[in-house]
Write a protein that holds these residues in place. Structure first.
Motif, PDB file in Angstrom:
ATOM      1  N   MET A  54      -4.537   1.239  -1.427  1.00 50.62           N
ATOM      2  CA  MET A  54      -5.050   0.866  -2.743  1.00 50.62           C
ATOM      3  C   MET A  54      -5.719  -0.499  -2.713  1.00 50.62           C
ATOM      4  N   PHE A  55      -6.891  -0.592  -3.342  1.00 49.11           N
ATOM      5  CA  PHE A  55      -7.490  -1.893  -3.639  1.00 49.11           C
ATOM      6  C   PHE A  55      -7.687  -1.969  -5.143  1.00 49.11           C
ATOM      7  N   ASP A  56      -6.932  -2.861  -5.783  1.00 46.70           N
ATOM      8  CA  ASP A  56      -6.976  -3.030  -7.234  1.00 46.70           C
ATOM      9  C   ASP A  56      -7.502  -4.411  -7.603  1.00 46.70           C
ATOM     10  N   GLY A  57      -8.217  -5.026  -6.685  1.00 53.39           N
ATOM     11  CA  GLY A  57      -8.699  -6.379  -6.885  1.00 53.39           C
ATOM     12  C   GLY A  57      -7.898  -7.357  -6.042  1.00 53.39           C
ATOM     13  N   VAL A  58      -8.526  -8.452  -5.648  1.00 55.37           N
ATOM     14  CA  VAL A  58      -7.858  -9.467  -4.836  1.00 55.37           C
ATOM     15  C   VAL A  58      -6.711 -10.073  -5.644  1.00 55.37           C
ATOM     16  N   GLY A  59      -5.522 -10.092  -5.051  1.00 55.04           N
ATOM     17  CA  GLY A  59      -4.366 -10.685  -5.709  1.00 55.04           C
ATOM     18  C   GLY A  59      -3.569  -9.749  -6.575  1.00 55.04           C
ATOM     19  N   SER A  60      -4.051  -8.533  -6.824  1.00 51.57           N
ATOM     20  CA  SER A  60      -3.292  -7.586  -7.638  1.00 51.57           C
ATOM     21  C   SER A  60      -2.055  -7.100  -6.876  1.00 51.57           C
ATOM     22  N   PRO A  61      -0.909  -6.943  -7.556  1.00 49.02           N
ATOM     23  CA  PRO A  61       0.274  -6.420  -6.876  1.00 49.02           C
ATOM     24  C   PRO A  61       0.109  -4.981  -6.416  1.00 49.02           C
ATOM     25  N   LEU A  62      -0.919  -4.287  -6.912  1.00 46.97           N
ATOM     26  CA  LEU A  62      -1.150  -2.917  -6.483  1.00 46.97           C
ATOM     27  C   LEU A  62      -2.102  -2.826  -5.292  1.00 46.97           C
ATOM     28  N   THR A  63      -2.629  -3.939  -4.845  1.00 43.96           N
ATOM     29  CA  THR A  63      -3.485  -3.935  -3.660  1.00 43.96           C
ATOM     30  C   THR A  63      -2.578  -3.925  -2.438  1.00 43.96           C
ATOM     31  N   GLU A  88     -12.551  -6.200   4.312  1.00 48.72           N
ATOM     32  CA  GLU A  88     -13.917  -6.042   3.821  1.00 48.72           C
ATOM     33  C   GLU A  88     -14.040  -6.410   2.348  1.00 48.72           C
ATOM     34  N   ARG A  89     -12.930  -6.283   1.617  1.00 46.92           N
ATOM     35  CA  ARG A  89     -12.920  -6.572   0.181  1.00 46.92           C
ATOM     36  C   ARG A  89     -12.310  -7.937  -0.138  1.00 46.92           C
ATOM     37  N   GLY A  90     -12.059  -8.712   0.899  1.00 50.14           N
ATOM     38  CA  GLY A  90     -11.527 -10.060   0.695  1.00 50.14           C
ATOM     39  C   GLY A  90     -10.061 -10.101   0.354  1.00 50.14           C
ATOM     40  N   ALA A  91      -9.346  -9.010   0.613  1.00 49.66           N
ATOM     41  CA  ALA A  91      -7.932  -8.933   0.247  1.00 49.66           C
ATOM     42  C   ALA A  91      -7.043  -9.082   1.472  1.00 49.66           C
ATOM     43  N   GLU A  92      -5.845  -9.588   1.250  1.00 51.29           N
ATOM     44  CA  GLU A  92      -4.845  -9.625   2.299  1.00 51.29           C
ATOM     45  C   GLU A  92      -4.156  -8.265   2.374  1.00 51.29           C
ATOM     46  N   VAL A  93      -3.422  -8.029   3.465  1.00 50.99           N
ATOM     47  CA  VAL A  93      -2.874  -6.696   3.735  1.00 50.99           C
ATOM     48  C   VAL A  93      -1.369  -6.690   3.462  1.00 50.99           C
ATOM     49  N   PHE A  94      -0.955  -5.728   2.632  1.00 49.80           N
ATOM     50  CA  PHE A  94       0.458  -5.550   2.316  1.00 49.80           C
ATOM     51  C   PHE A  94       0.818  -4.075   2.481  1.00 49.80           C
ATOM     52  N   HIS A  95       1.992  -3.808   3.018  1.00 50.65           N
ATOM     53  CA  HIS A  95       2.514  -2.448   3.136  1.00 50.65           C
ATOM     54  C   HIS A  95       3.909  -2.380   2.507  1.00 50.65           C
ATOM     55  N   LYS A 269       8.458  -4.967   1.679  1.00 49.01           N
ATOM     56  CA  LYS A 269       7.018  -5.211   1.643  1.00 49.01           C
ATOM     57  C   LYS A 269       6.676  -6.151   2.798  1.00 49.01           C
ATOM     58  N   TRP A 270       5.694  -5.719   3.606  1.00 45.62           N
ATOM     59  CA  TRP A 270       5.238  -6.486   4.761  1.00 45.62           C
ATOM     60  C   TRP A 270       3.857  -7.065   4.483  1.00 45.62           C
ATOM     61  N   HIS A 271       3.634  -8.295   4.937  1.00 46.61           N
ATOM     62  CA  HIS A 271       2.376  -9.005   4.700  1.00 46.61           C
ATOM     63  C   HIS A 271       1.787  -9.457   6.022  1.00 46.61           C
ATOM     64  N   LEU A 272       0.496  -9.244   6.177  1.00 46.90           N
ATOM     65  CA  LEU A 272      -0.222  -9.747   7.345  1.00 46.90           C
ATOM     66  C   LEU A 272      -0.905 -11.064   6.958  1.00 46.90           C
ATOM     67  N   PRO A 273      -0.379 -12.206   7.397  1.00 43.96           N
ATOM     68  CA  PRO A 273      -1.000 -13.486   7.018  1.00 43.96           C
ATOM     69  C   PRO A 273      -2.435 -13.567   7.522  1.00 43.96           C
ATOM     70  N   PRO A 274      -3.290 -14.279   6.799  1.00 40.04           N
ATOM     71  CA  PRO A 274      -4.685 -14.429   7.245  1.00 40.04           C
ATOM     72  C   PRO A 274      -4.747 -15.119   8.597  1.00 40.04           C
TER      73      PRO A 274
END
Length: 277
Positions: A54-63, A88-95, A269-274
């Motif tokens: 899902m991409f719901d905008g940069v910073g959205s909890p649903l991205t 590609e959409r400027g968002a960080e990666v969360f699973h 929830k896992w995060h891939l730091p920039p």
């Protein structure tokens, strides 16, 4: 020797797949609603090797993704495609990852530089068992098509102690209430709206969300009445399970357990730091 309650399914991979698919489906519908109402955000979603992205905008909890390791394979190719989609959409990666996916997936995420940042108790209960608690004078009804603003405003009033959050929740509520498959409910006292709740159904599972009560009407049984109404609606429409998420050990989790919910598993929830420049 005690035996498990036959009405509650065992916590296993099959249950995790049902629950993750239900939440992923509801969030995909939300993202599609965002794309329709706010096209400037560029909201979109796709499926990558079974995982819902899902991409719901940069910073959205649903991205983020749902179902990695349970609905979809976590191959290097799949993870690379997901990461590229977000970057590609400027968002960080969360699973969001269920422990039912197994330890090998956690090793893969750690090896790619991910770190855990959040825990969620994924909770479930049968739709047919009674909801404990006394009767209440609160009236609950489904929201009519022309009442979306009423539902969103009521939901926002529940967060009125924080004006910035209330404004965010008003916009969030409008998108939630108009998402495909969403069924919003309103609780009223003497004809005045005081609380909200919603559900989305997928694969026999009803995802409960949108719970909010205006401060002056709290502790009057509004959320219990909303839960009863939504469970009844879900059962009538073929759902045998209801689910919700809560922060582990929170008041929300304790209240849910009092209403018959059980913890199926604790999701990470896992995060891939920039990457450092």
């Amino acid at each position: 020797m005690t035996h498990p309650d036959p009405e509650y399914p065992l916590s296993d991979l099959a249950l995790a797949r049902r629950l993750e698919a239900a939440e992923g489906s509801a969030n995909a519908a939300f993202v599609a609603s965002r794309a329709r109402l706010q096209p400037e955000v560029g909201a979109t979603w796709k499926e990558v090797a079974g995982t819902l992205v899902m991409f719901d905008g940069v910073g959205s909890p649903l991205t983020q993704t749902f179902g990695l390791g349970t609905l979809g394979e976590a191959t290097d190719a799949a993870l690379g495609e997901i990461e590229g989609f977000m970057h590609e959409r400027g968002a960080e990666v969360f699973h969001e990852v269920s422990p039912m996916a197994g330890m090998p997936l956690l090793d893969v995420l750690a090896s790619r530089g991910y770190r855990p940042v959040e825990l969620t108790s994924v909770m479930h209960r049968p739709t047919t068992i009674p909801v404990p608690g006394a009767e209440t004078q609160v009236r609950v009804r489904r929201v009519e098509p022309g009442e979306v603003d009423v539902w969103a405003d009521t939901a926002a009033r529940g967060w009125g102690e924080t004006p910035e959050l209330a404004e965010f929740m008003r916009a969030f509520g409008t998108i939630t209430a108009t998402a495909e498959g969403a069924v919003p409910f309103l609780a009223e006292v003497e004809g005045e709206p005081v609380a909200t709740g919603a559900l989305a159904m997928h694969g026999g599972v009803a995802l409960l969300a949108g719970a909010s009560t205006v401060p002056a009407a709290r502790k009057q049984g509004a959320q219990r009445a909303l839960l009863q109404a939504r469970l009844r609606f879900a059962a009538e429409h073929g759902c045998d399970l209801a689910m919700m998420g809560a922060e582990p050990g929170s008041a929300s989790q304790r209240n849910a357990e009092r209403q018959g919910f059980r913890i199926a598993y604790t999701r990470i929830k896992w995060h891939l730091p920039p990457a450092e420049k």
